[in-house]
Design a protein around this motif. Structure first.
Motif, PDB file in Angstrom:
ATOM      1  N   ASP A  45       0.846  -1.180   0.000  1.00  0.00           N
ATOM      2  CA  ASP A  45       0.000   0.000   0.000  1.00  0.00           C
ATOM      3  C   ASP A  45       0.883   1.232   0.000  1.00  0.00           C
ATOM      4  N   THR A  46       0.371   2.320  -0.555  1.00  0.00           N
ATOM      5  CA  THR A  46       1.140   3.548  -0.565  1.00  0.00           C
ATOM      6  C   THR A  46       1.475   3.950   0.864  1.00  0.00           C
ATOM      7  N   PRO A  47       2.771   4.186   1.193  1.00  0.00           N
ATOM      8  CA  PRO A  47       3.148   4.530   2.557  1.00  0.00           C
ATOM      9  C   PRO A  47       2.721   5.952   2.892  1.00  0.00           C
ATOM     10  N   THR A  48       2.842   6.279   4.158  1.00  0.00           N
ATOM     11  CA  THR A  48       2.593   7.654   4.558  1.00  0.00           C
ATOM     12  C   THR A  48       3.562   8.562   3.821  1.00  0.00           C
ATOM     13  N   LYS A  49       3.028   9.540   3.127  1.00  0.00           N
ATOM     14  CA  LYS A  49       3.858  10.437   2.322  1.00  0.00           C
ATOM     15  C   LYS A  49       3.587  11.873   2.747  1.00  0.00           C
ATOM     16  N   VAL A  50       4.645  12.561   3.168  1.00  0.00           N
ATOM     17  CA  VAL A  50       4.518  13.930   3.644  1.00  0.00           C
ATOM     18  C   VAL A  50       5.337  14.838   2.736  1.00  0.00           C
TER      19      VAL A  50
ATOM     20  N   GLY B 285       8.721  19.151  -4.644  1.00  0.00           N
ATOM     21  CA  GLY B 285       9.669  18.131  -5.100  1.00  0.00           C
ATOM     22  C   GLY B 285      10.302  17.316  -3.996  1.00  0.00           C
ATOM     23  N   ALA B 286       9.952  17.577  -2.735  1.00  0.00           N
ATOM     24  CA  ALA B 286      10.572  16.883  -1.606  1.00  0.00           C
ATOM     25  C   ALA B 286       9.516  16.173  -0.768  1.00  0.00           C
ATOM     26  N   TYR B 287       9.770  14.888  -0.462  1.00  0.00           N
ATOM     27  CA  TYR B 287       8.801  14.093   0.294  1.00  0.00           C
ATOM     28  C   TYR B 287       9.502  13.203   1.310  1.00  0.00           C
ATOM     29  N   TRP B 288       8.822  13.019   2.422  1.00  0.00           N
ATOM     30  CA  TRP B 288       9.212  12.048   3.435  1.00  0.00           C
ATOM     31  C   TRP B 288       8.290  10.847   3.266  1.00  0.00           C
ATOM     32  N   LEU B 289       8.869   9.678   2.974  1.00  0.00           N
ATOM     33  CA  LEU B 289       8.124   8.442   2.754  1.00  0.00           C
ATOM     34  C   LEU B 289       8.347   7.533   3.960  1.00  0.00           C
ATOM     35  N   SER B 290       7.411   7.555   4.881  1.00  0.00           N
ATOM     36  CA  SER B 290       7.564   6.819   6.133  1.00  0.00           C
ATOM     37  C   SER B 290       7.488   5.315   5.906  1.00  0.00           C
TER      38      SER B 290
ATOM     39  N   LEU C   2      13.140  10.863  11.721  1.00  0.00           N
ATOM     40  CA  LEU C   2      13.306   9.675  10.878  1.00  0.00           C
ATOM     41  C   LEU C   2      13.581   8.442  11.729  1.00  0.00           C
ATOM     42  N   VAL C   3      12.998   7.316  11.297  1.00  0.00           N
ATOM     43  CA  VAL C   3      13.241   6.035  11.956  1.00  0.00           C
ATOM     44  C   VAL C   3      13.630   5.012  10.888  1.00  0.00           C
ATOM     45  N   HIS C   4      13.971   3.826  11.361  1.00  0.00           N
ATOM     46  CA  HIS C   4      14.411   2.737  10.498  1.00  0.00           C
ATOM     47  C   HIS C   4      13.407   2.480   9.366  1.00  0.00           C
ATOM     48  N   GLY C   5      13.887   2.501   8.138  1.00  0.00           N
ATOM     49  CA  GLY C   5      13.046   2.232   6.980  1.00  0.00           C
ATOM     50  C   GLY C   5      12.468   3.457   6.307  1.00  0.00           C
ATOM     51  N   ASP C   6      12.633   4.635   6.897  1.00  0.00           N
ATOM     52  CA  ASP C   6      12.120   5.852   6.269  1.00  0.00           C
ATOM     53  C   ASP C   6      13.002   6.266   5.091  1.00  0.00           C
ATOM     54  N   VAL C   7      12.377   6.911   4.125  1.00  0.00           N
ATOM     55  CA  VAL C   7      13.083   7.423   2.947  1.00  0.00           C
ATOM     56  C   VAL C   7      12.687   8.880   2.744  1.00  0.00           C
ATOM     57  N   VAL C   8      13.657   9.714   2.432  1.00  0.00           N
ATOM     58  CA  VAL C   8      13.394  11.103   2.066  1.00  0.00           C
ATOM     59  C   VAL C   8      13.927  11.322   0.656  1.00  0.00           C
ATOM     60  N   VAL C   9      13.107  11.957  -0.176  1.00  0.00           N
ATOM     61  CA  VAL C   9      13.487  12.259  -1.557  1.00  0.00           C
ATOM     62  C   VAL C   9      13.344  13.758  -1.770  1.00  0.00           C
ATOM     63  N   TRP C  10      14.364  14.377  -2.360  1.00  0.00           N
ATOM     64  CA  TRP C  10      14.190  15.782  -2.732  1.00  0.00           C
ATOM     65  C   TRP C  10      14.860  16.048  -4.085  1.00  0.00           C
ATOM     66  N   GLY C  11      14.140  16.831  -4.891  1.00  0.00           N
ATOM     67  CA  GLY C  11      14.619  17.154  -6.232  1.00  0.00           C
ATOM     68  C   GLY C  11      13.837  18.330  -6.774  1.00  0.00           C
TER      69      GLY C  11
END
Length: 212
Positions: free
Chosen positions: A7-12, A17-22, A169-178
């Protein structure tokens, strides 16, 4: 099996262009972690130097065609590990797939990184506010993957004086920025002493980029 069939994860959204994907990296962790542990056993993270001659707070290693190196001559990307003059190991497929999928989730399709910087944070280690500006192509995003101990990620703006947002941020989190936020200032507050069942008393961060 598709490691990213979820399922789509929590996305903030942090900025354009920048998102925190929990928790985005958690499904692939059973495959990713052995690859990373094997890499670090053969290519241990070590303290690089700042141009001022001081050791960095974190220890680093690299994967991919280009490894990030800090030394008295400055920061930049090198095709060979300065410790042994050998090419850096290839980025494992699971990490490439994770970076591509996370970038696409954040609105940056067709991202294929050729550099994976591995930062290892012991308790007390930190990363001051800085821009990622050693790359040649700023149209490509940055993908940052957190493993192990929690940390406070500081995400600022285009000027160093912009007040950063604090992201837990915790284990498994991803941050993307562009895109518009590609060269925003960012950093990591000092990591607090704890134990993690996978990484022990440390935080490990993977930063994936297209360096050249």
């Amino acid at each position: 099996m598709d490691l990213f069939a979820q399922d789509t994860p929590t996305k903030v959204m942090l900025a354009p262009g920048a998102y925190w994907l929990s928790g985005f990296a958690l499904p692939c962790m059973p495959v990713l972690w052995p690859c990373l542990a094997d890499h670090l056993s053969g290519h241990p993270a070590r303290q690089m130097m700042t141009p001022m001659g001081y050791p960095m707070s974190v220890r680093t290693s690299s994967m991919g065609s280009w490894g990030w190196v800090g030394c008295a001559a400055g920061y930049g990307y090198h095709a060979f590990d300065p410790a042994n003059q050998q090419p850096w190991p290839a980025i494992p497929t699971v990490i490439l797939q994770l970076a591509n999928t996370a970038a696409r989730e954040a609105g940056h399709p067709d991202f294929v990184p050729n550099s994976c910087l591995i930062n290892v944070y012991a308790p007390g280690s930190k990363m001051g506010l800085h821009q990622d500006k050693d790359e040649l192509d700023f149209t490509q995003p940055i993908v940052s993957v957190s493993l192990g101990l929690p940390a406070t990620f500081l995400f600022g703006g285009p000027r160093r004086t912009d007040k950063p947002v604090k992201i837990p941020l915790v284990h498994g989190d991803v941050v993307v920025w562009g895109g518009a936020s590609r060269r925003f200032y960012h950093g990591v507050a000092p990591v607090k002493p704890r134990q993690h069942p996978l990484t022990g008393p440390q935080r490990i961060n993977l930063t994936l980029r297209k360096a050249r």
